[in-house]
Motif scaffolding. Sequence first.
Motif, PDB file in Angstrom:
ATOM      1  N   UNK A 270       0.835  -1.203   0.000  1.00  0.00           N
ATOM      2  CA  UNK A 270       0.000   0.000   0.000  1.00  0.00           C
ATOM      3  C   UNK A 270       0.871   1.255   0.000  1.00  0.00           C
ATOM      4  N   UNK A 271       1.934   1.235   0.800  1.00  0.00           N
ATOM      5  CA  UNK A 271       2.844   2.386   0.867  1.00  0.00           C
ATOM      6  C   UNK A 271       3.482   2.637  -0.494  1.00  0.00           C
ATOM      7  N   UNK A 272       3.925   1.560  -1.143  1.00  0.00           N
ATOM      8  CA  UNK A 272       4.561   1.705  -2.450  1.00  0.00           C
ATOM      9  C   UNK A 272       3.602   2.277  -3.479  1.00  0.00           C
ATOM     10  N   UNK A 273       2.333   1.904  -3.376  1.00  0.00           N
ATOM     11  CA  UNK A 273       1.351   2.411  -4.330  1.00  0.00           C
ATOM     12  C   UNK A 273       0.933   3.836  -4.063  1.00  0.00           C
ATOM     13  N   UNK A 274       0.972   4.250  -2.794  1.00  0.00           N
ATOM     14  CA  UNK A 274       0.477   5.574  -2.419  1.00  0.00           C
ATOM     15  C   UNK A 274       1.540   6.657  -2.502  1.00  0.00           C
ATOM     16  N   UNK A 275       2.815   6.260  -2.372  1.00  0.00           N
ATOM     17  CA  UNK A 275       3.886   7.240  -2.315  1.00  0.00           C
ATOM     18  C   UNK A 275       4.855   7.064  -3.475  1.00  0.00           C
ATOM     19  N   UNK A 276       5.450   8.158  -3.881  1.00  0.00           N
ATOM     20  CA  UNK A 276       6.533   8.124  -4.859  1.00  0.00           C
ATOM     21  C   UNK A 276       7.837   8.249  -4.110  1.00  0.00           C
ATOM     22  N   UNK A 277       8.712   7.286  -4.298  1.00  0.00           N
ATOM     23  CA  UNK A 277       9.968   7.329  -3.559  1.00  0.00           C
ATOM     24  C   UNK A 277      10.827   8.490  -4.040  1.00  0.00           C
ATOM     25  N   UNK A 278      11.275   9.297  -3.099  1.00  0.00           N
ATOM     26  CA  UNK A 278      12.134  10.439  -3.430  1.00  0.00           C
ATOM     27  C   UNK A 278      13.542   9.963  -3.744  1.00  0.00           C
ATOM     28  N   UNK A 279      14.248  10.745  -4.520  1.00  0.00           N
ATOM     29  CA  UNK A 279      15.645  10.445  -4.784  1.00  0.00           C
ATOM     30  C   UNK A 279      16.461  10.562  -3.505  1.00  0.00           C
ATOM     31  N   UNK A 280      17.551   9.814  -3.468  1.00  0.00           N
ATOM     32  CA  UNK A 280      18.465   9.940  -2.348  1.00  0.00           C
ATOM     33  C   UNK A 280      19.016  11.354  -2.299  1.00  0.00           C
ATOM     34  N   UNK A 281      19.431  11.793  -1.091  1.00  0.00           N
ATOM     35  CA  UNK A 281      19.967  13.142  -0.958  1.00  0.00           C
ATOM     36  C   UNK A 281      21.123  13.357  -1.916  1.00  0.00           C
ATOM     37  N   UNK A 282      21.022  14.439  -2.675  1.00  0.00           N
ATOM     38  CA  UNK A 282      22.049  14.718  -3.688  1.00  0.00           C
ATOM     39  C   UNK A 282      21.916  16.172  -4.068  1.00  0.00           C
ATOM     40  N   UNK A 283      22.954  16.930  -3.819  1.00  0.00           N
ATOM     41  CA  UNK A 283      22.925  18.359  -4.101  1.00  0.00           C
ATOM     42  C   UNK A 283      23.975  18.640  -5.161  1.00  0.00           C
ATOM     43  N   UNK A 284      23.547  18.709  -6.416  1.00  0.00           N
ATOM     44  CA  UNK A 284      24.493  18.885  -7.507  1.00  0.00           C
ATOM     45  C   UNK A 284      25.322  20.143  -7.303  1.00  0.00           C
ATOM     46  N   UNK A 285      26.625  19.982  -7.295  1.00  0.00           N
ATOM     47  CA  UNK A 285      27.518  21.100  -7.107  1.00  0.00           C
ATOM     48  C   UNK A 285      27.768  21.435  -5.655  1.00  0.00           C
ATOM     49  N   UNK A 286      27.095  20.740  -4.728  1.00  0.00           N
ATOM     50  CA  UNK A 286      27.260  21.017  -3.310  1.00  0.00           C
ATOM     51  C   UNK A 286      28.123  19.972  -2.624  1.00  0.00           C
TER      52      UNK A 286
END
Length: 475
Positions: A270-286
């Motif tokens: 249910x969680x997988x269907x209800x939520x979109x998994x966010x990308x892992x923390x990643x700050x381009x150039x940071x």
Amino acid sequence: MVTAKWLIASIGLFAKTRDSWRLAAEGQESGTGNSHRAWYDCEMSPAPTKNTHAPLAERLRPQTIAEVVGQRHLLGDGKPLANAIKAGVAHSMIFWGPPGVGKTTLARLLADAFGAEMIGLSAVMAGIKDIREAVERAQLTRDQFGRRTIMFVDEVHRFNKSQQDAFLPHVESGLFTFIGATTENPSFEVNSALLSRAQVYVLEALDEAALTTMLGRAMLMLNATYSVDADAQQLLVDYADGDGRRLLNSIEQLDAAIRSGNVEQVTAEFVQGALTRARARFDKGGEQFYDLISALHKSVRGSDPDASLYWFCRILEGGADPLYLGRRMIRMASEDIGLADPRALEITLSAVAAYERLGSPEGDLALAEACVFLAVAAKSNAVYRAYKQARKAAQESGTRPVPLRLRNAPTKLMKNLGYGDGYRYAHDEAGGFAAGETYFPDDMKVLRFYEPVDRGMEAKIKAKLDALREQNNKS
């Protein structure tokens, strides 16, 4: 006069609101809801808030230092911030850590703990005018009420040098205590003058235990009538990736889906269907970006194909341009492998060319193949070291003339001037090598930069160079 009255009213309202939060938190301690605590292993019941439309993360913001989850390395007994609170002595500080770990919350609670008013600025939106107004408010607070002020600046790294410098005289005079929050490395993003006047505290991403505690508190706040199985809880914690705000936002989104569907048992599916998994923390150039690149480079250099692939995929999952990864690997092929295995550069260039033709996701595999090859290839930085030494020698040796024997003589005048005289054509020499000949400027001693290693192709190169140098010594 109007401005002063407005500021006095604002400060009074802030103090009154803060006191009401404290009373609400104390009242909640003896409130209902204890039946849920055992199931969620929750340490406290969340304080209610009048603004029921506020995001769950705001409604669940801790009201006391004791309610803060995580950061035990700073708040545990005998730790730096715990000692400062116990002594009641405020000092300027900078909180450095990833998003959603409590930097803003901690600043607010420290203001309470030190009995100080807090003025908050967001460096994303504020300018010099806002800083001046904040300074005036701090002066009013001190002069009219005799109270200290905590000046909190969120995302302080977004202020430029002049904006950061505007705080310095007031920090030194003691008008206010400065607290900055940043996701970027303060060593690079905060002025050295301000940095020298503040203690840097590194806040860590929330661990599984801290996130699980937050999950329990959220269920109490939402008065959840449904159950969440262990796999679903673990998935929510995994999705959060150490970010408490992300966890609470996910729970709030999930709660809306659950109530609209009258769900009684929440599963991982249910969680997988209800939520979109966010990308892992990643700050381009940071900071995070360069940390990941560094980990990849060091894993390749350390000949660990598995770790190399892991960091390679972490960077891709974070949204980096695959061609940037390709360029970095071309550098690795030259810097860390070199002539120990010349195929490394060829394979990496081919992988980049393949990606340019195929794009993602098909071309990603070609880059992954190059990544693994670089990791398992024989390693040598001999060319890299030789290049740096030769570059330094070229810079320091001046414009020494090229010996006449090494110059080309395409015209009769050049020949008459002696260009090319005495040059020994190597192909006409025994073994194709002009033993005893030197190719440096005549007034410069012979230098040795390239020292091949005893690995891979360079082992053979080393043997050949040793033999040629022996011939030179005998000539």
